[in-house]
Design an enzyme around this catalytic site. Structure first.
Site, mmCIF file in Angstrom:
data_model
loop_
_atom_site.group_PDB
_atom_site.id
_atom_site.type_symbol
_atom_site.label_atom_id
_atom_site.label_comp_id
_atom_site.label_asym_id
_atom_site.label_seq_id
_atom_site.Cartn_x
_atom_site.Cartn_y
_atom_site.Cartn_z
ATOM 1 N N ASN A 30 -7.464 2.782 -0.961
ATOM 2 C CA ASN A 30 -7.114 3.743 -2.174
ATOM 3 C C ASN A 30 -6.846 4.906 -1.885
ATOM 4 O O ASN A 30 -6.663 5.269 -0.715
ATOM 5 C CB ASN A 30 -8.505 3.476 -3.110
ATOM 6 C CG ASN A 30 -9.569 4.213 -2.036
ATOM 7 O OD1 ASN A 30 -9.616 5.455 -1.809
ATOM 8 N ND2 ASN A 30 -10.805 3.643 -1.879
ATOM 9 N N ARG A 31 -6.326 5.727 -2.877
ATOM 10 C CA ARG A 31 -6.046 6.872 -2.559
ATOM 11 C C ARG A 31 -6.866 8.136 -2.325
ATOM 12 O O ARG A 31 -6.330 9.300 -2.228
ATOM 13 C CB ARG A 31 -4.931 7.368 -3.740
ATOM 14 C CG ARG A 31 -3.702 6.509 -4.045
ATOM 15 C CD ARG A 31 -2.858 7.074 -5.178
ATOM 16 N NE ARG A 31 -1.913 6.172 -5.543
ATOM 17 C CZ ARG A 31 -0.915 5.697 -4.924
ATOM 18 N NH1 ARG A 31 -0.637 6.345 -3.680
ATOM 19 N NH2 ARG A 31 0.030 4.820 -5.322
#
Ligand code: C5P
Length: 228
Positions: A30-31
């Site tokens: 994920n970011r």
């Protein structure tokens, strides 16, 4: 003084994103940049705490004065947190934990076949909710802080969703990021609202993640047992 209120306190913070392997070279990630968690660690160190940082994937340098535990997956983060929080006064789950992981990790790199257009189907399974587990197992007096990235939708506002989440997870404080405009992940500035289990809602003025970290600690401090 306010700068030493955490003196001698043990603080455990998770930061960054987990990576859930598909095979030896690939993962689901994920970011999360880890910036908010690292800023919280630095601010706690400045206030005199002994800090353990349980770090997934982060894009910023962890403070050298923190005890660093590196993890990759949600399961590793759960195990590392469970171990680290045993004598902690404050626990902060700032990490972006993957809700799902591939049900199987291929032992060898998954390859495409040259003679057809087949693609693999990835089956996911649920990861444990680390925060809920820490709340369930917490020792008396231990303060547990969660984060929530919410958007408003047909069923309620971001604040309503976060209020429900705070009750469901059972933590003492929930830091709400309204991510409706896709503005928080990886950015320098952030805007949060701190929700307390007693119903108090404290909006934090928008600012750098460092400034916001200070405001979060200001909200945590009154909950920390002052005589233990
Ligand atoms: O349920 P949701 O992911 O929105 O909750 C966010 C909070 O729960 C964060 O504090 C995050 O670190 C934590 N979390 C967790 N384990 C998961 C998913 C989220 O501890 N599997």
């Amino acid at each position: 003084s306010s700068s030493s209120v955490l003196a001698g306190r043990r603080v455990v913070i998770s930061a960054g994103g987990t990576r859930e392997p598909l095979d030896p070279v690939r993962f689901l990630g994920n970011r999360s940049s880890g910036r908010q968690g690292v800023a919280l660690a630095r601010a706690a160190l400045d206030r005199g705490a002994k800090v353990t940082l349980v770090s997934g994937s982060i894009e910023v340098a962890p403070p050298p004065e923190a005890d660093l535990v590196r993890v990759e997956t949600a399961l590793q983060m759960r195990d590392a947190m469970t171990e680290a929080v045993r004598d902690a006064d404050v626990v902060v789950m700032a990490a972006a934990v993957a809700d799902f992981r591939p049900s199987e990790v291929a032992r060898h790199k998954i390859k495409k076949t040259v003679d057809d257009e087949d693609a693999p189907v990835v089956t996911l399974v649920r990861n444990p909710d680390i925060l809920a587990g820490l709340v369930a197992a917490r020792r008396p007096g231990q303060v547990v802080v969660g984060f929530a990235a919410e958007t408003g939708d047909d069923t309620g506002t971001a604040l309503e969703h976060a209020t429900a989440k705070l009750a469901r997870k059972g933590c003492d404080l929930l830091v709400l990021n309204d991510v409706s405009a896709g503005k928080v992940f990886g950015k320098d500035d952030t805007e949060v609202v701190v929700l307390a289990a007693d119903g108090t809602v404290t909006p934090v003025p928008p600012g750098s993640k460092e400034r916001v970290a200070e405001a979060i600690w200001d909200a945590v401090l009154p909950l920390v047992n002052q005589d233990g």
